[in-house]
Design a protein around this motif. Structure first.
Motif, PDB file in Angstrom:
ATOM      1  N   ASP A  71       9.867-107.543  23.413  1.00 56.49           N
ATOM      2  CA  ASP A  71       8.539-107.283  23.713  1.00 56.49           C
ATOM      3  C   ASP A  71       7.766-108.603  23.033  1.00 56.49           C
ATOM      4  OD1 ASP A  71       8.417-104.731  25.014  1.00 56.49           O
ATOM      5  OD2 ASP A  71       9.493-104.172  23.244  1.00 56.49           O
ATOM      6  N   VAL A  72       6.703-108.935  23.968  1.00 56.35           N
ATOM      7  CA  VAL A  72       5.820-109.960  23.495  1.00 56.35           C
ATOM      8  C   VAL A  72       4.523-109.767  23.725  1.00 56.35           C
ATOM      9  CG1 VAL A  72       4.996-112.319  23.504  1.00 56.35           C
ATOM     10  CG2 VAL A  72       7.528-112.008  23.679  1.00 56.35           C
ATOM     11  N   THR A  73       3.560-109.495  22.731  1.00 56.81           N
ATOM     12  CA  THR A  73       2.281-108.992  22.786  1.00 56.81           C
ATOM     13  C   THR A  73       1.090-110.323  22.272  1.00 56.81           C
ATOM     14  OG1 THR A  73       2.809-106.789  22.600  1.00 56.81           O
ATOM     15  CG2 THR A  73       0.682-107.341  22.445  1.00 56.81           C
ATOM     16  N   TYR A  74       0.400-110.480  23.039  1.00 59.14           N
ATOM     17  CA  TYR A  74      -0.714-111.638  22.427  1.00 59.14           C
ATOM     18  C   TYR A  74      -1.785-110.836  21.754  1.00 59.14           C
ATOM     19  CZ  TYR A  74       1.876-115.185  25.113  1.00 59.14           C
ATOM     20  OH  TYR A  74       2.740-116.087  25.507  1.00 59.14           O
ATOM     21  N   ALA A  75      -2.724-111.573  21.196  1.00 57.16           N
ATOM     22  CA  ALA A  75      -3.656-110.976  20.699  1.00 57.16           C
ATOM     23  C   ALA A  75      -4.782-110.049  21.451  1.00 57.16           C
ATOM     24  CB  ALA A  75      -4.478-112.244  19.825  1.00 57.16           C
ATOM     25  N   GLY A  76      -5.194-109.151  21.201  1.00 56.53           N
ATOM     26  CA  GLY A  76      -5.887-108.291  21.997  1.00 56.53           C
ATOM     27  C   GLY A  76      -5.103-107.284  22.739  1.00 56.53           C
ATOM     28  N   GLY A  77      -3.859-107.279  22.301  1.00 54.32           N
ATOM     29  CA  GLY A  77      -2.931-106.346  22.880  1.00 54.32           C
ATOM     30  C   GLY A  77      -2.647-106.639  24.336  1.00 54.32           C
ATOM     31  N   VAL A  78      -2.458-107.818  24.664  1.00 50.27           N
ATOM     32  CA  VAL A  78      -2.001-108.413  26.070  1.00 50.27           C
ATOM     33  C   VAL A  78      -0.304-108.295  25.881  1.00 50.27           C
ATOM     34  CG1 VAL A  78      -1.974-110.136  27.710  1.00 50.27           C
ATOM     35  CG2 VAL A  78      -4.099-109.804  26.296  1.00 50.27           C
ATOM     36  N   ALA A  79       0.243-107.348  26.771  1.00 48.80           N
ATOM     37  CA  ALA A  79       1.563-107.153  26.663  1.00 48.80           C
ATOM     38  C   ALA A  79       2.000-108.002  27.846  1.00 48.80           C
ATOM     39  CB  ALA A  79       1.770-105.646  27.036  1.00 48.80           C
ATOM     40  N   ALA A  80       2.596-109.228  27.245  1.00 47.17           N
ATOM     41  CA  ALA A  80       3.091-110.207  28.383  1.00 47.17           C
ATOM     42  C   ALA A  80       4.660-110.100  28.753  1.00 47.17           C
ATOM     43  CB  ALA A  80       2.912-111.473  27.819  1.00 47.17           C
ATOM     44  N   VAL A  81       5.318-109.640  27.794  1.00 45.55           N
ATOM     45  CA  VAL A  81       6.759-109.442  28.313  1.00 45.55           C
ATOM     46  C   VAL A  81       7.213-107.835  27.543  1.00 45.55           C
ATOM     47  CG1 VAL A  81       9.170-109.907  27.581  1.00 45.55           C
ATOM     48  CG2 VAL A  81       7.532-111.684  28.134  1.00 45.55           C
ATOM     49  N   ALA A  90      10.541-117.831  28.433  1.00 50.13           N
ATOM     50  CA  ALA A  90      11.084-118.967  28.207  1.00 50.13           C
ATOM     51  C   ALA A  90      10.729-119.420  26.693  1.00 50.13           C
ATOM     52  CB  ALA A  90      10.655-119.785  29.087  1.00 50.13           C
ATOM     53  N   LEU A  91       9.320-119.461  26.656  1.00 49.81           N
ATOM     54  CA  LEU A  91       8.743-119.923  25.045  1.00 49.81           C
ATOM     55  C   LEU A  91       9.298-119.171  24.019  1.00 49.81           C
ATOM     56  CD1 LEU A  91       5.196-120.777  26.099  1.00 49.81           C
ATOM     57  CD2 LEU A  91       7.135-122.421  25.760  1.00 49.81           C
ATOM     58  N   ALA A  92       9.347-117.535  24.314  1.00 48.85           N
ATOM     59  CA  ALA A  92       9.960-116.863  23.448  1.00 48.85           C
ATOM     60  C   ALA A  92      11.295-117.053  22.816  1.00 48.85           C
ATOM     61  CB  ALA A  92      10.017-115.211  23.633  1.00 48.85           C
ATOM     62  N   LEU A  93      12.262-117.619  23.704  1.00 49.91           N
ATOM     63  CA  LEU A  93      13.718-117.771  23.639  1.00 49.91           C
ATOM     64  C   LEU A  93      13.772-118.854  22.412  1.00 49.91           C
ATOM     65  CD1 LEU A  93      15.012-117.864  27.049  1.00 49.91           C
ATOM     66  CD2 LEU A  93      15.047-115.975  25.645  1.00 49.91           C
ATOM     67  N   LEU A  94      12.936-119.854  22.263  1.00 46.31           N
ATOM     68  CA  LEU A  94      13.047-120.746  21.263  1.00 46.31           C
ATOM     69  C   LEU A  94      11.795-120.687  20.153  1.00 46.31           C
ATOM     70  CD1 LEU A  94      14.481-123.985  23.257  1.00 46.31           C
ATOM     71  CD2 LEU A  94      15.648-122.325  21.331  1.00 46.31           C
ATOM     72  N   ARG A  95      11.264-119.573  20.236  1.00 49.99           N
ATOM     73  CA  ARG A  95      10.105-119.496  19.177  1.00 49.99           C
ATOM     74  C   ARG A  95       9.232-120.437  19.192  1.00 49.99           C
ATOM     75  NH1 ARG A  95      12.498-117.339  13.445  1.00 49.99           N
ATOM     76  NH2 ARG A  95      10.588-118.075  12.614  1.00 49.99           N
ATOM     77  N   LEU A 149       6.109-119.568  21.051  1.00 46.30           N
ATOM     78  CA  LEU A 149       5.058-118.797  21.298  1.00 46.30           C
ATOM     79  C   LEU A 149       3.720-119.361  20.029  1.00 46.30           C
ATOM     80  CD1 LEU A 149       6.534-115.533  21.984  1.00 46.30           C
ATOM     81  CD2 LEU A 149       5.369-117.054  23.717  1.00 46.30           C
ATOM     82  N   PRO A 150       2.368-119.134  20.501  1.00 43.18           N
ATOM     83  CA  PRO A 150       1.537-119.205  19.604  1.00 43.18           C
ATOM     84  C   PRO A 150       1.628-118.333  18.185  1.00 43.18           C
ATOM     85  CG  PRO A 150       0.778-118.312  21.618  1.00 43.18           C
ATOM     86  CD  PRO A 150       1.920-118.698  21.883  1.00 43.18           C
ATOM     87  N   ALA A 151       1.019-118.801  17.018  1.00 48.57           N
ATOM     88  CA  ALA A 151       1.357-117.848  15.835  1.00 48.57           C
ATOM     89  C   ALA A 151       0.652-116.394  15.968  1.00 48.57           C
ATOM     90  CB  ALA A 151       0.335-118.600  14.840  1.00 48.57           C
ATOM     91  N   GLY A 152      -0.431-116.100  16.931  1.00 46.86           N
ATOM     92  CA  GLY A 152      -0.845-114.708  17.106  1.00 46.86           C
ATOM     93  C   GLY A 152       0.023-113.809  17.842  1.00 46.86           C
ATOM     94  N   ALA A 153       0.973-114.506  18.483  1.00 48.23           N
ATOM     95  CA  ALA A 153       2.006-113.385  19.310  1.00 48.23           C
ATOM     96  C   ALA A 153       2.806-112.633  18.573  1.00 48.23           C
ATOM     97  CB  ALA A 153       2.861-114.415  20.251  1.00 48.23           C
ATOM     98  N   ARG A 154       2.901-111.307  18.942  1.00 48.36           N
ATOM     99  CA  ARG A 154       3.765-110.315  18.147  1.00 48.36           C
ATOM    100  C   ARG A 154       5.215-110.169  19.104  1.00 48.36           C
ATOM    101  NH1 ARG A 154      -0.834-107.498  18.149  1.00 48.36           N
ATOM    102  NH2 ARG A 154       0.256-105.825  19.484  1.00 48.36           N
TER     103      ARG A 154
END
Length: 333
Positions: A16-26, A53-58, A60-65
């Motif tokens: 699971d990848v969630t950006y700031a503001g609760g944006v559920a991208a993955v 793709a970005l998550a696989l090698l970390r 992602l921007p710092a605010g991503a959960r």
């Protein structure tokens, strides 16, 4: 949860990848890639492909959960210390970004840029790194003399080959290619795709290739995962998914590409109206149901998990598997 199989270079579990503001991208993505295997990821813009793709090698921007597991040779990338992450990038897994002109440094010669990761990972002396860069350029079909060129002196296809050479510089076992042929003409696109296939075969690499083009992925990859609204909604052998998709979204993507010799698709091209939903305001139930021509009433309230659609295939649709029989029975009563 069972231990990762030895043949898997990459195993993604419940990511699971969630950006700031609760944006559920993955959302809840599972994926495996073995040595010598080519896995494609398809979907429209905004479906979560590049975020994955970005998550696989970390990257992602710092605010991503991020939650779940990304096992690279059995080691979880998400729990690695930063020193270990830096060691894994390029040497364990590397990425080819779309738009090489934006990824290459305009004021450095391409040979120096290929040699840089070799030097940073301590794999050669400066002279050895320059020789390695020349060898890599020849490996991807460019003369070694082009090492002295600046990015603006190369064509789009040549720059993309330089990006592939950089990705191979430190001998990774996994290569992630994010839209590697975007904006290239069809002849150069075919050359790049053949090059990737050849490298995977010769070096027993694992390849994750991301594209919106199912036709390209079906010709290039062994298996194909179709993403929609951050989730994998269909997965299976690439050619089968392209020619006989089981999820309505996969069918729509496939139908959007005309087939040579098919007069019907030439004179009456089919598309998919609308756009993927805003990740910060996903619809209830199945995220695809507002655009789905075969949605049932239940699709607006009940989401669907991936289930077996055939041998080696799965799809997240109410019309697939035992659930389809139950839904048809309900609809007739």
């Amino acid at each position: 949860m069972s231990a990762p199989t030895a043949r898997h270079l990459l195993e993604v579990r419940d990511l699971d990848v969630t950006y700031a503001g609760g944006v559920a991208a993955v959302r809840g993505v599972n994926l495996t890639v073995g040595a010598g295997q080519k896995v494609g990821i398809a979907g429209e813009s905004g479906c979560g492909k590049s975020t994955l793709a970005l998550a696989l090698l970390r990257l992602l921007p710092a605010g991503a959960r991020v939650s779940g597991q990304i096992l690279l040779d059995g080691e979880d990338v998400l729990t690695m210390k930063w020193g270990r992450v830096r060691a894994v990038r390029w040497a364990g897994a590397s990425i080819v970004f779309q738009g090489a002109m934006h990824s290459l440094n305009a004021v450095h010669r391409v040979g120096d840029q290929i040699a840089e990761p070799v030097l940073l990972h301590g794999q050669a002396t400066p002279a050895g790194a320059r020789r390695k860069a020349a060898e890599l350029l020849e490996q991807v079909g460019l003369p070694a003399a082009r090492a002295s060129a600046y990015p603006h002196e190369l064509s789009g296809g040549q720059r993309q080959r330089v990006m592939i050479a950089m990705a191979l510089a430190c001998g990774p076992r996994l290569v992630i290619a994010d839209e590697p042929t975007t904006a290239l003409d069809v002849m150069i696109q075919a050359q790049i795709l053949r090059l990737l296939q050849q490298l995977v075969s010769e070096q027993e690499l694992g390849l994750v290739m991301i594209s919106h083009d199912l036709a390209v992925l079906s010709d290039t990859c062994d298996r194909l995962a179709v993403m929609y609204a951050g989730r994998v909604v269909e997965e299976g052998p690439a050619r089968q998914v392209y020619e006989d998709a089981r999820h309505p979204y996969g069918k729509a993507l496939s139908a959007a590409f005309p087939r040579i010799g098919d007069a019907g698709s030439r004179f009456a091209p089919r598309g998919l109206p609308g756009d993927p939903p805003d990740p910060s305001a996903l619809p209830s139930g199945c995220a695809f149901h507002p655009r789905c021509a075969v949605a049932l009433d239940s699709c607006a309230v009940e989401d669907q998990a991936l289930r077996a659609a055939d041998t080696g295939r799965s799809a997240a649709c109410v019309h697939v598997g035992p659930v389809a029989v139950a839904e048809e029975a309900r609809s007739t009563t």
